[in-house]
Motif scaffolding. Structure first.
Motif, PDB file in Angstrom:
ATOM      1  N   CYS A  62     -39.897 -50.299 -11.595  1.00  0.00           N
ATOM      2  CA  CYS A  62     -40.310 -51.270 -10.650  1.00  0.00           C
ATOM      3  C   CYS A  62     -41.551 -51.666 -11.085  1.00  0.00           C
ATOM      4  N   PHE A  63     -42.237 -52.823 -10.721  1.00  0.00           N
ATOM      5  CA  PHE A  63     -43.729 -53.299 -11.132  1.00  0.00           C
ATOM      6  C   PHE A  63     -44.205 -53.634  -9.940  1.00  0.00           C
ATOM      7  N   ALA A  64     -45.653 -53.579  -9.836  1.00  0.00           N
ATOM      8  CA  ALA A  64     -46.308 -54.572  -8.598  1.00  0.00           C
ATOM      9  C   ALA A  64     -47.827 -54.758  -9.072  1.00  0.00           C
ATOM     10  N   PRO A  65     -48.426 -55.813  -8.557  1.00  0.00           N
ATOM     11  CA  PRO A  65     -47.740 -56.809  -7.890  1.00  0.00           C
ATOM     12  C   PRO A  65     -46.878 -57.733  -9.085  1.00  0.00           C
ATOM     13  N   ALA A  66     -45.886 -58.354  -8.365  1.00  0.00           N
ATOM     14  CA  ALA A  66     -44.928 -58.703  -9.176  1.00  0.00           C
ATOM     15  C   ALA A  66     -45.365 -60.202 -10.015  1.00  0.00           C
ATOM     16  N   ASP A  67     -46.462 -60.881  -9.296  1.00  0.00           N
ATOM     17  CA  ASP A  67     -46.915 -62.063  -9.887  1.00  0.00           C
ATOM     18  C   ASP A  67     -48.256 -61.706 -10.958  1.00  0.00           C
ATOM     19  N   ASP A  68     -48.554 -60.237 -10.899  1.00  0.00           N
ATOM     20  CA  ASP A  68     -49.502 -60.019 -11.861  1.00  0.00           C
ATOM     21  C   ASP A  68     -49.661 -58.610 -11.911  1.00  0.00           C
ATOM     22  N   PRO A  69     -48.690 -57.821 -12.658  1.00  0.00           N
ATOM     23  CA  PRO A  69     -48.256 -56.636 -12.545  1.00  0.00           C
ATOM     24  C   PRO A  69     -49.773 -55.633 -12.993  1.00  0.00           C
ATOM     25  N   GLU A  70     -50.028 -54.758 -12.041  1.00  0.00           N
ATOM     26  CA  GLU A  70     -50.803 -53.771 -12.711  1.00  0.00           C
ATOM     27  C   GLU A  70     -50.309 -52.374 -13.006  1.00  0.00           C
ATOM     28  N   GLY A  76     -33.966 -58.495   1.320  1.00  0.00           N
ATOM     29  CA  GLY A  76     -34.759 -57.482   0.821  1.00  0.00           C
ATOM     30  C   GLY A  76     -33.726 -56.300   0.277  1.00  0.00           C
ATOM     31  N   SER A  77     -34.220 -55.608  -1.138  1.00  0.00           N
ATOM     32  CA  SER A  77     -33.166 -54.443  -1.514  1.00  0.00           C
ATOM     33  C   SER A  77     -33.999 -53.444  -0.794  1.00  0.00           C
ATOM     34  N   ASN A  78     -33.356 -52.143  -1.484  1.00  0.00           N
ATOM     35  CA  ASN A  78     -33.961 -50.832  -0.709  1.00  0.00           C
ATOM     36  C   ASN A  78     -35.297 -50.704  -1.133  1.00  0.00           C
ATOM     37  N   ALA A  79     -36.027 -51.520  -1.911  1.00  0.00           N
ATOM     38  CA  ALA A  79     -37.418 -51.293  -2.456  1.00  0.00           C
ATOM     39  C   ALA A  79     -38.247 -52.083  -1.784  1.00  0.00           C
ATOM     40  N   TYR A  80     -37.823 -52.819  -0.895  1.00  0.00           N
ATOM     41  CA  TYR A  80     -38.700 -53.756  -0.338  1.00  0.00           C
ATOM     42  C   TYR A  80     -39.604 -53.521   0.677  1.00  0.00           C
ATOM     43  N   ILE A  81     -40.859 -53.990   0.391  1.00  0.00           N
ATOM     44  CA  ILE A  81     -41.931 -53.442   1.424  1.00  0.00           C
ATOM     45  C   ILE A  81     -42.610 -54.816   1.756  1.00  0.00           C
ATOM     46  N   LYS A  82     -42.736 -54.908   3.101  1.00  0.00           N
ATOM     47  CA  LYS A  82     -43.358 -56.030   3.822  1.00  0.00           C
ATOM     48  C   LYS A  82     -44.706 -56.404   3.344  1.00  0.00           C
ATOM     49  N   GLY A  83     -44.853 -57.511   3.117  1.00  0.00           N
ATOM     50  CA  GLY A  83     -46.174 -57.956   2.635  1.00  0.00           C
ATOM     51  C   GLY A  83     -46.762 -57.777   1.142  1.00  0.00           C
ATOM     52  N   TYR A  84     -45.783 -57.293   0.534  1.00  0.00           N
ATOM     53  CA  TYR A  84     -45.902 -57.020  -0.913  1.00  0.00           C
ATOM     54  C   TYR A  84     -44.915 -57.691  -1.898  1.00  0.00           C
ATOM     55  N   LYS A  85     -45.536 -58.197  -2.963  1.00  0.00           N
ATOM     56  CA  LYS A  85     -44.600 -58.514  -4.109  1.00  0.00           C
ATOM     57  C   LYS A  85     -44.521 -57.483  -5.178  1.00  0.00           C
ATOM     58  N   ILE A  86     -43.097 -57.183  -5.154  1.00  0.00           N
ATOM     59  CA  ILE A  86     -42.490 -55.980  -5.943  1.00  0.00           C
ATOM     60  C   ILE A  86     -41.203 -56.388  -6.845  1.00  0.00           C
ATOM     61  N   GLY A  87     -41.181 -56.076  -7.930  1.00  0.00           N
ATOM     62  CA  GLY A  87     -40.018 -56.461  -8.793  1.00  0.00           C
ATOM     63  C   GLY A  87     -39.492 -55.434  -9.394  1.00  0.00           C
ATOM     64  N   GLY A  88     -37.967 -55.228  -9.545  1.00  0.00           N
ATOM     65  CA  GLY A  88     -37.656 -53.859  -9.931  1.00  0.00           C
ATOM     66  C   GLY A  88     -36.197 -54.157 -10.178  1.00  0.00           C
ATOM     67  N   LYS A  89     -35.621 -53.002 -10.947  1.00  0.00           N
ATOM     68  CA  LYS A  89     -34.146 -52.907 -11.212  1.00  0.00           C
ATOM     69  C   LYS A  89     -33.735 -51.522 -11.117  1.00  0.00           C
ATOM     70  N   SER A  90     -32.505 -51.210 -10.380  1.00  0.00           N
ATOM     71  CA  SER A  90     -32.067 -49.803 -10.572  1.00  0.00           C
ATOM     72  C   SER A  90     -31.005 -49.619 -11.604  1.00  0.00           C
ATOM     73  N   GLY A  91     -30.468 -48.298 -11.839  1.00  0.00           N
ATOM     74  CA  GLY A  91     -29.619 -48.146 -12.782  1.00  0.00           C
ATOM     75  C   GLY A  91     -28.819 -47.066 -12.333  1.00  0.00           C
ATOM     76  N   THR A  92     -27.459 -46.984 -12.670  1.00  0.00           N
ATOM     77  CA  THR A  92     -26.428 -45.810 -12.325  1.00  0.00           C
ATOM     78  C   THR A  92     -25.863 -45.651 -13.761  1.00  0.00           C
ATOM     79  N   ALA A  93     -26.153 -44.497 -14.586  1.00  0.00           N
ATOM     80  CA  ALA A  93     -25.387 -44.583 -15.681  1.00  0.00           C
ATOM     81  C   ALA A  93     -24.393 -43.152 -15.661  1.00  0.00           C
ATOM     82  N   GLN A  94     -23.429 -43.204 -16.438  1.00  0.00           N
ATOM     83  CA  GLN A  94     -22.445 -42.165 -16.548  1.00  0.00           C
ATOM     84  C   GLN A  94     -22.848 -41.441 -17.801  1.00  0.00           C
TER      85      GLN A  94
END
Length: 814
Positions: free
Chosen positions: A624-632, A587-605
């Protein structure tokens, strides 16, 4: 000599004769009749003069009656009619649940009629003189002279001035100036006065009683006129979206400005005929045109979600000392409705001129008074009023990689099953230094999911080059990144990007991993929604409907599909990959037990020419978005220039706060956790109620839950416990059981654990007598460390108090 007088006399005679002849001819000429030609010439002159005069008169009449008709009508009306404006009530603004965001209430203008005031003072003086004359020489029943009931107008004026200045909180000089003003019947002392204060003023001027006098004086020259004042009950929440009113009562910024014509309504008017002295004539000469009140506006924003978002971003700004503000958007992935939108630090629309950011305010106060400080104040106000989500652009960094990836899949430039080889760098012809991966030694062989998880720059450069500049730019445009989104808010800005005509391989490479083009946050989140919602680019909107005072819906906004950018199949693959980014490797820093979440972080100069790279600032973001299988919902949070000395990576600056929003928002939206067997085994434990339970039973219950206990005292039953009932703790935590009587509570000091790995943290917290609950990445990951702790180090707390730890990585792999 003798002949000389005769000649002289003869000369005189001849001169006289000549004169007589001339006189006679003149007499004949004067008596002669004029000729026809003379008459014609005379008639021509007279007719020409009459024609010129008639033409001039006609021109003037035409100008007055036709050209300047409206001007003279207005002048006539201004002399013959007087009018009173009947202000329209401004419409209210409500959130998606009906909560009031902006509403108008009745207030008053307090004004003075200087001419009438002078006449009132003169009338009092005349009455004083009359009373004095009547009392002269009279003696009362007590044998004393009769004292007339006089009023000192100077004292009256002074008391009135002081009272009005105190009640209206204005200088006494302003009241004095208004009372002395010439040629004016209406001078406003202060607008927007609350009803309670206006009532006190009117009661005072209607019943003035001077000391030493039994007379009560009523001044009609001081009066009030009803008006409205705008109130914003939610204060700074969603302020940049709502906007505020200027001194003229017109909306500036936000919805107040964009929907001004709907909210303001149309003022009415009462027109009354007046006589030559300006006095109002009987009512039959008046006509009233009623005001048309403004419409009510209902926005798509939900203030509960708005509160979650703003609280999280505010904490982030404080913790990481974000210099150039931060912002966030929660967008409905299926409709384009904005569910929450925040710019932090913002302002309070009830008092928009106050600088809300205390750091900025302190810096301004250090400046010398004068133009420099005034300019700084104006700049700070303009900055806090702007909606950062729509009026500014930023370089998205690795968050942009979702566009490159989905374009590559859609064009079959790559497949989901492809593998990529990262050596840590990507050399380019014509570029002295190669492009580097954040992991300089390279990632080696990676899958499609892994290049997103690892945020591998060389892999995305290869995808961009396979697409080519033409196709890359075509998709860049298709995702709506070259045009305004059309959101119904003022001041939307356009992106800054390199077009295909100027894009070489080097520009294409840097664009592919999100380091070149600059986008607005609303463009970013709208395009991101298209990646995960089936490929449909939607038009975002913040107002759902506009309702008139009769309850009729006069305008409504609904889902608007601008175009389909990628296929349903490609979108499904992107959802799957981005969910893996959150869940892979514990799990990444965004991980929440019991939930399907998708996402991508970024760091730009933020590259600045002429400035050393070590002095460049950074932009940290997470989408990020949730739920990952059917985003609301799709959510973007961005921090512009966090303090580099603390941290600046999107994975550690922004992601923990994004997760905290989702932890509250998903249950609120009706989504509840569904645990896997592995997650079920690692679930945190809720501390049970153990008070009045025997010590042995308490120990047994805690052991069944996987918890330890520490007993204090020699009693047989528990009379107090820590943590309290309902606290959530990690398995293996300790519960303190107090027994017996007169047992002193034990307290400990919270240690500093940020930046430390969990193997070290477990021992340190246990030794300090502190329980914890971990959030984010799994504690067993080798690269995981504590990013945040909920209770600051050095705080004294009860022993075995629970603190929350945010776990994760602090690099671009998150």
């Amino acid at each position: 000599m003798p002949e000389r007088p005769e000649r002289r006399a003869g000369g005189i005679s001849r001169l006289r004769a000549s004169r007589n002849q001339t006189w006679k001819r003149g007499r004949r000429a004067a008596g002669a009749k004029p000729s026809v030609s003379m008459k014609k010439r005379a008639n021509a002159v007279i007719l020409s003069a009459l024609f010129v005069a008639a033409a001039a008169l006609s021109v003037n009449l035409f100008k007055i009656m036709i050209v300047d008709h409206d001007i003279y009508i207005e002048r006539a009306n201004s002399r013959q009619f007087d009018s009173i404006t009947l202000p329209a009530a401004r419409g209210s603004i409500y959130d998606a649940t009906g909560t009031v965001l902006a509403q108008s209430a009745t207030v008053y203008r307090i004004f003075v009629d200087p001419g009438l005031f002078r006449r009132e003072m003169a009338s009092i003086e005349e009455r004083n003189e009359k009373l004095a004359m009547e009392a002269a020489g009279k003696v009362g029943e007590d044998g004393l002279p009769v004292t007339p009931d006089l009023v000192n107008t100077e004292e009256l004026r002074r008391d009135l001035t002081v009272f009005l200045a105190e009640q209206l909180e204005i200088p006494e000089e302003k009241v004095t100036e208004a009372l002395d003003k010439k040629d004016s019947r209406f001078v406003v002392l202060k607008p927007k006065v609350e009803k309670s204060r206006a009532d006190r003023i009117m009661d005072y001027v209607s019943h003035i009683q001077k000391t030493g006098s039994s007379r009560k004086i009523s001044l009609e020259s001081i009066s009030r006129q009803s008006d409205t004042k705008r109130y914003y009950p939610q204060n700074e929440l969603a302020a940049s979206v709502i906007g505020f009113l200027n001194n003229d009562g017109r909306g500036v910024y936000g919805i107040e400005s964009y929907y001004e014509s709907n909210l303001s309504g149309i003022d009415g008017k009462t027109v009354t005929a007046v006589d030559a002295n300006g006095n109002e004539m009987p009512y039959r000469y008046s006509k009233t045109y009623p005001a048309q009140d403004g419409d009510d506006v209902y926005v798509t924003i939900d203030m509960t979600l708005q509160t979650y978002l703003e609280n999280a971003i505010t904490d982030m700004v404080d913790t990481f000392q974000v210099a150039n503000r931060a912002c966030g958007i929660i967008l409905d992935a299926k409709t384009g409705a904005v569910r929450a939108m925040a710019s932090v630090r913002g302002f309070d629309p009830n008092d928009p001129n106050t600088i809300y950011d205390q750091v900025t305010q302190s810096q301004i106060m250090l400046l010398p008074e004068g133009s420099e400080r005034d300019k700084a104040v104006a700049t700070a106000r303009e900055t806090q009023w702007r909606n950062k989500c729509v009026t500014e652009t930023y370089i998205p960094g690795s968050v942009f990689k979702v566009f490159t990836a989905s374009s590559g899949l859609e064009e079959n430039a790559i497949t989901y099953q492809d593998h990529f080889n990262c050596t840590g760098e990507y050399p380019m012809a014509g570029k002295p230094e190669p492009f580097h991966c954040w992991k300089r030694r390279g990632h080696g062989i990676e899958t499609f999911e892994e290049i997103l998880t690892n945020s591998c720059n060389p892999a995305f450069i290869s995808i961009g080059l396979k697409l080519g500049a033409e196709k890359f730019c075509r998709y860049f445009e298709a995702f709506g990144l070259t045009e305004k989104t059309g959101i119904d808010l003022p001041g939307e800005t356009s992106s800054v990007y390199i077009p295909a005509s100027r894009m070489g391989d080097i520009e294409l490479a840097s664009s592919s991993f999100g380091q070149t083009n600059s986008l607005s946050p609303i463009e970013m989140v709208t395009g991101y929604a298209a990646v995960v919602n089936g490929g449909y680019l939607l038009q975002p909107y913040v107002v759902s409907k506009i309702v008139d005072k009769d309850g009729n819906v006069v305008q409504s906004n609904e889902k608007t599909i601008r175009r389909q950018v990628i296929s349903e199949e490609t979108s499904a693959e992107m959802r799957r990959a981005l969910q893996a980014v959150v869940e892979n490797n514990g799990g990444s820093n965004a991980y929440i037990k019991g939930y399907k979440i998708g996402g991508k972080s970024g760091t730009a100069q933020k590259v600045v020419k002429g400035v050393s790279e070590r002095d460049w600032e950074y932009v940290a973001s997470y989408c990020c978005f949730a739920p990952a299988d059917d985003p609301e919902i799709v959510m973007l949070i961005m921090a512009d220039e966090p303090n580099r000395k603390i941290d600046y990576y999107g994975s550690s600056v922004v992601v923990p706060y994004s997760r905290s929003v989702l932890e509250k928002a998903l249950p609120y939206l009706g989504y509840y956790p569904e645990y896997t067997a592995e997650e079920q085994a690692k679930l945190d434990v809720t501390v049970p109620l153990l008070i009045d339970v025997s010590v042995e039973d308490a120990k047994s219950r805690l052991a069944e839950l996987g918890l330890k206990c520490e007993v204090v005292g020699d009693g047989g039953e528990v009379n107090k416990q820590a943590p309290i009932t309902g606290s959530v703790v990690s398995k293996g935590s300790t519960v303190l059981l107090y027994t017996g009587s007169a047992v002193q509570e034990q307290q400990v000091i919270v240690p500093y654990v940020v930046g430390k790995k969990m193997s070290e943290v477990n021992d340190q917290l246990a030794a300090a007598g502190i329980n914890y609950v971990a959030k984010g990445a799994a504690a067993e990951r080798k690269d995981v460390k504590v990013l945040l702790q909920s209770i600051p180090a050095g705080t004294t707390v009860d022993k075995w108090t629970v603190i929350s730890l945010d776990l994760g990585t602090s690099d671009e792999s998150g």
